[in-house]
Design an enzyme around this catalytic site. Sequence first.
Site, PDB file in Angstrom:
ATOM      1  N   ASP A  34       0.855  -1.189   0.000  1.00 43.16           N
ATOM      2  CA  ASP A  34       0.000   0.000   0.000  1.00 43.16           C
ATOM      3  C   ASP A  34       0.890   1.237   0.000  1.00 43.16           C
ATOM      4  OD1 ASP A  34      -1.821   2.176   1.026  1.00 43.16           O
ATOM      5  OD2 ASP A  34      -3.234   0.500   1.113  1.00 43.16           O
ATOM      6  N   THR A 126     -15.646  -1.935 -10.426  1.00 42.22           N
ATOM      7  CA  THR A 126     -16.819  -1.241  -9.906  1.00 42.22           C
ATOM      8  C   THR A 126     -17.962  -1.293 -10.905  1.00 42.22           C
ATOM      9  OG1 THR A 126     -17.682   0.961  -9.323  1.00 42.22           O
ATOM     10  CG2 THR A 126     -15.801   0.902 -10.781  1.00 42.22           C
ATOM     11  N   ASP A 127     -19.184  -1.234 -10.395  1.00 36.21           N
ATOM     12  CA  ASP A 127     -20.343  -1.178 -11.283  1.00 36.21           C
ATOM     13  C   ASP A 127     -20.407   0.139 -12.048  1.00 36.21           C
ATOM     14  OD1 ASP A 127     -21.003   0.475  -9.160  1.00 36.21           O
ATOM     15  OD2 ASP A 127     -22.898  -0.520  -8.683  1.00 36.21           O
ATOM     16  N   GLU A 128     -19.627   1.128 -11.628  1.00 37.51           N
ATOM     17  CA  GLU A 128     -19.669   2.431 -12.292  1.00 37.51           C
ATOM     18  C   GLU A 128     -19.142   2.380 -13.723  1.00 37.51           C
ATOM     19  OE1 GLU A 128     -18.832   6.014 -10.116  1.00 37.51           O
ATOM     20  OE2 GLU A 128     -18.625   4.874  -8.262  1.00 37.51           O
ATOM     21  N   TYR A 154     -12.906   8.754 -12.938  1.00 33.61           N
ATOM     22  CA  TYR A 154     -12.688   7.569 -12.104  1.00 33.61           C
ATOM     23  C   TYR A 154     -13.188   6.314 -12.789  1.00 33.61           C
ATOM     24  CZ  TYR A 154     -14.011   3.950  -8.776  1.00 33.61           C
ATOM     25  OH  TYR A 154     -14.204   2.741  -8.167  1.00 33.61           O
ATOM     26  N   SER A 155     -14.456   6.291 -13.185  1.00 34.81           N
ATOM     27  CA  SER A 155     -15.012   5.073 -13.777  1.00 34.81           C
ATOM     28  C   SER A 155     -14.363   4.766 -15.123  1.00 34.81           C
ATOM     29  CB  SER A 155     -16.534   5.177 -13.908  1.00 34.81           C
ATOM     30  OG  SER A 155     -16.929   6.310 -14.643  1.00 34.81           O
ATOM     31  N   LYS A 158     -11.192   2.900 -14.367  1.00 33.75           N
ATOM     32  CA  LYS A 158     -11.454   1.520 -13.972  1.00 33.75           C
ATOM     33  C   LYS A 158     -11.894   0.686 -15.171  1.00 33.75           C
ATOM     34  CE  LYS A 158     -11.289   0.048 -10.337  1.00 33.75           C
ATOM     35  NZ  LYS A 158     -10.156  -0.580  -9.601  1.00 33.75           N
ATOM     36  N   ASN A 183     -21.984  -0.450  -4.541  1.00 34.18           N
ATOM     37  CA  ASN A 183     -21.459   0.401  -3.473  1.00 34.18           C
ATOM     38  C   ASN A 183     -21.240  -0.385  -2.182  1.00 34.18           C
ATOM     39  OD1 ASN A 183     -22.044   2.508  -5.319  1.00 34.18           O
ATOM     40  ND2 ASN A 183     -22.320   3.916  -3.612  1.00 34.18           N
TER      41      ASN A 183
END
Length: 353
Positions: A34, A126-128, A154-155, A158, A183
């Site tokens: 990280d 992500t679903d976005e 962002y989406s 991804k 989410n």
Amino acid sequence: MNKLLVTGGAGFIGSNFIYYELRHRPADSILCLDSLTYAGNINTLKPALKNGGVKFVRGDISDRETVFRVFKEYRPDAVVNFAAESHVDRSIKDPGIFLKTNIIGTQTLMDACLKYETERFHQISTDEVYGDLPLNRPDLSFSETTPLRASSPYSASKASADMLVGAYSRTFGLKATVSRCSNNYGPYQFPEKLIPLMICKAIVDEKLPVYGKGENVRDWLHVEDHCSAIDAIIRRGRAGEVYNVGGRNEYSNLQVVRLILRELGKPESLISFVDDRPGHDLRYAVDPQKITNELGWNPTTKFIDGIRGTVNWYKEHGEWLQDILSGRYVSANERAGYRPAGDVEYELIGCGR
């Protein structure tokens, strides 16, 4: 699959996954990589690091030298990539870091997997990436074959990473999988996302900023359910496949905020509607039937129970929350010898994902 490399494990979902694996796979060893940006908190992992099976390395997944050194020394059997810039509002203000971490970082990890013959690579998405759905069509939901139609930087980053994972799987034979979740909510979530932000503001009777009219609908997935889905995918999922992971709990942002206020015994007069953000997606809903049919996975947490438990967790972990809100966690990272990467100053700008 005895050696897991978990990237982004000092963040919200990654840390919950590490604790999930410790409980359910105690024989495995885990290395957390990280970079400790503003959303990374070494204190979150303090109990895990007391376990002999968990180690920590600070590093950026887009730094090839660091990533390849980690792979050479640790030789992971599987990689689960949680590391990502994930806040939509921040991606609108500064898209560049999202492209670097979410795309180049993913490529760097996969290159290392190929070089060191890692058995499995799993990408947390992500679903976005699917865009949004109309509010007046509750019958519609996203499947794994729904075309990608990202709305924010962002989406889009991804979605690009997802496509890259698919390309590496097909071109290079990398045994990779992708999961696209709805989410998440639960313990250790950084208080810029809707649920923890509203909880921490309501506790001290501050105004709760809600975008627009609060009509935007999300499918809410408890992080514990998400972790169980990831565990099933990396161990039994088919290489090259995408799996949707949804909670089957659709609520509008306003409904969520009202539930939080009710659990805390606070008045709805604390709600303050603010200007909507650009490109705000209306509704997300994923169909998780594929992972149910193939792997037997189903979410088990009802939203009302999950919200109650999450509210209680934040109330009971006031020290952890105050460390975040005061910025003390940054000093904790440094005292532990893990100096944060980049700008650690932040502002609670979130009003709902």
